[in-house]
Design a protein around this motif. Sequence first.
Motif, short mmCIF file in Angstrom:
data_model
loop_
_atom_site.label_atom_id
_atom_site.label_comp_id
_atom_site.label_asym_id
_atom_site.label_seq_id
_atom_site.Cartn_x
_atom_site.Cartn_y
_atom_site.Cartn_z
N VAL A 37 68.18 -75.05 40.82
CA VAL A 37 69.62 -75.33 40.91
C VAL A 37 69.95 -76.67 40.26
O VAL A 37 70.98 -76.82 39.59
N VAL A 38 69.06 -77.66 40.39
CA VAL A 38 69.28 -78.95 39.73
C VAL A 38 69.21 -78.79 38.21
O VAL A 38 70.08 -79.29 37.49
N ALA A 39 68.20 -78.07 37.73
CA ALA A 39 68.05 -77.89 36.28
C ALA A 39 69.25 -77.18 35.68
O ALA A 39 69.76 -77.58 34.61
N VAL A 40 69.73 -76.15 36.35
CA VAL A 40 70.87 -75.39 35.81
C VAL A 40 72.13 -76.26 35.82
O VAL A 40 72.91 -76.25 34.87
N ALA A 41 72.32 -77.04 36.89
CA ALA A 41 73.48 -77.93 36.95
C ALA A 41 73.42 -78.98 35.84
O ALA A 41 74.43 -79.32 35.23
N LEU A 42 72.22 -79.46 35.54
CA LEU A 42 72.06 -80.46 34.47
C LEU A 42 72.27 -79.86 33.08
O LEU A 42 72.56 -80.59 32.13
N SER A 43 72.13 -78.55 32.97
CA SER A 43 72.18 -77.91 31.64
C SER A 43 73.59 -77.73 31.09
O SER A 43 73.75 -77.34 29.94
N ALA A 44 74.61 -78.03 31.90
CA ALA A 44 75.99 -77.94 31.40
C ALA A 44 76.18 -78.88 30.23
O ALA A 44 75.86 -80.07 30.32
N GLN A 45 76.64 -78.35 29.12
CA GLN A 45 76.86 -79.13 27.89
C GLN A 45 75.58 -79.83 27.43
O GLN A 45 75.60 -80.95 26.93
N ALA A 46 74.44 -79.18 27.64
CA ALA A 46 73.15 -79.71 27.20
C ALA A 46 72.26 -78.52 26.86
O ALA A 46 72.50 -77.40 27.32
N VAL A 76 67.53 -91.35 39.39
CA VAL A 76 67.83 -90.10 38.69
C VAL A 76 68.32 -90.40 37.29
O VAL A 76 67.90 -89.76 36.31
N ILE A 77 69.20 -91.39 37.17
CA ILE A 77 69.75 -91.76 35.86
C ILE A 77 68.63 -92.12 34.88
O ILE A 77 68.66 -91.73 33.70
N GLU A 78 67.64 -92.84 35.34
CA GLU A 78 66.53 -93.25 34.48
C GLU A 78 65.83 -92.04 33.85
O GLU A 78 65.37 -92.11 32.71
N HIS A 79 65.78 -90.95 34.60
CA HIS A 79 65.10 -89.76 34.10
C HIS A 79 65.98 -88.88 33.22
O HIS A 79 65.48 -88.21 32.32
N ILE A 80 67.30 -88.86 33.49
CA ILE A 80 68.15 -87.88 32.79
C ILE A 80 69.12 -88.53 31.79
O ILE A 80 70.03 -87.85 31.32
N LYS A 81 68.90 -89.80 31.45
CA LYS A 81 69.88 -90.50 30.61
C LYS A 81 69.93 -89.98 29.17
O LYS A 81 70.80 -90.37 28.40
N THR A 82 69.00 -89.11 28.80
CA THR A 82 69.06 -88.49 27.46
C THR A 82 69.97 -87.27 27.45
O THR A 82 70.22 -86.68 26.39
N ILE A 83 70.46 -86.85 28.63
CA ILE A 83 71.32 -85.67 28.75
C ILE A 83 72.79 -86.10 28.75
O ILE A 83 73.14 -87.13 29.33
N GLY A 84 73.64 -85.31 28.13
CA GLY A 84 75.07 -85.61 28.13
C GLY A 84 75.64 -85.68 29.54
O GLY A 84 75.21 -84.94 30.42
N LEU A 85 76.61 -86.58 29.74
CA LEU A 85 77.29 -86.76 31.03
C LEU A 85 76.31 -87.12 32.15
O LEU A 85 76.50 -86.76 33.31
N PHE A 86 75.26 -87.88 31.80
CA PHE A 86 74.17 -88.12 32.75
C PHE A 86 74.62 -88.88 33.99
O PHE A 86 74.08 -88.64 35.08
N ARG A 87 75.57 -89.80 33.88
CA ARG A 87 75.98 -90.57 35.06
C ARG A 87 76.66 -89.68 36.10
O ARG A 87 76.35 -89.74 37.28
N LYS A 89 76.39 -86.46 36.30
CA LYS A 89 75.41 -85.48 36.77
C LYS A 89 74.47 -86.09 37.81
O LYS A 89 74.13 -85.44 38.80
N ALA A 90 74.06 -87.33 37.60
CA ALA A 90 73.20 -88.00 38.58
C ALA A 90 73.92 -88.15 39.91
O ALA A 90 73.34 -87.95 40.99
N LEU A 118 78.50 -76.61 46.41
CA LEU A 118 77.68 -77.78 46.13
C LEU A 118 78.22 -78.53 44.91
O LEU A 118 78.68 -77.91 43.95
N PRO A 119 78.18 -79.87 44.92
CA PRO A 119 78.66 -80.66 43.77
C PRO A 119 77.92 -80.30 42.49
O PRO A 119 76.68 -80.18 42.48
N GLY A 120 78.67 -80.09 41.42
CA GLY A 120 78.07 -79.78 40.13
C GLY A 120 77.65 -78.34 39.94
O GLY A 120 77.10 -77.98 38.90
N VAL A 121 77.91 -77.49 40.95
CA VAL A 121 77.52 -76.08 40.87
C VAL A 121 78.77 -75.20 40.76
O VAL A 121 79.58 -75.17 41.67
#
Length: 214
Positions: A37-46, A76-87, A89-90, A118-121
């Motif tokens: 669920v985290v991975a799919v939420a992070l995949s929006a616009q990525a 979380v930001i440190e790990h996903i900062k290469t993804i769009g809208l990372f702040r 999303k974190a 759930l937030p982001g879902v």
Amino acid sequence: MAKQLDYHTIRTIFDRFHASEPEPKGELNHTNAYTLVVAVALSAQATDAGVNKATEKLFQIADTPEKMLALGEEGVIEHIKTIGLFRNKAKNVIKMAQILVDDYGGEVPNSRAALESLPGVGRKTANVVLNMWWHYPAQAVDTHIFRIGNRTGICPGKDVVAVERAIEDNIPVDYQQHAHHWMILHGRYICVARKPKCKACIINDLCPFEEKTT
């Protein structure tokens, strides 16, 4: 928008998809329902590849809501900062983890309504999780499915909900479990947006798209 194909043509299309790839898989890496669920939420616009690269180390450290909360938003930001809208999303990942711990005992719920709360879902993310983890024949309509659904006439519709309903109404039940994966992969690698690879398409002869490439 192409006209809705008839049942026999649609069955032939999915017969071919099945013969080509009997067990299609989603391309987001995950180890459990929570990381999915985290991975799919992070995949929006990525891209899935970009998400997989970002979550490789994240999920080694935080594969439960409790561990994600311990990591914190900045972690979380440190790990996903290469993804769009990372702040944003974190922030959602941490909010989601807190709700899962407080309201669901750290477990991911398996109803669409609960997932969508759930937030982001959103509906698409909820449907991906229901399909991939609990094997419910939910249809997650992304840009690829929307495009080929309308281009081929498999499941035409003016919006994603209409396309989702067209899949449920018109694709044979025995193919519903994997339907969205077959269409996503077909849209991602063959029936691409700008210049579809019609020569390499296994359903070329069944597709009514008028602007086929040669």
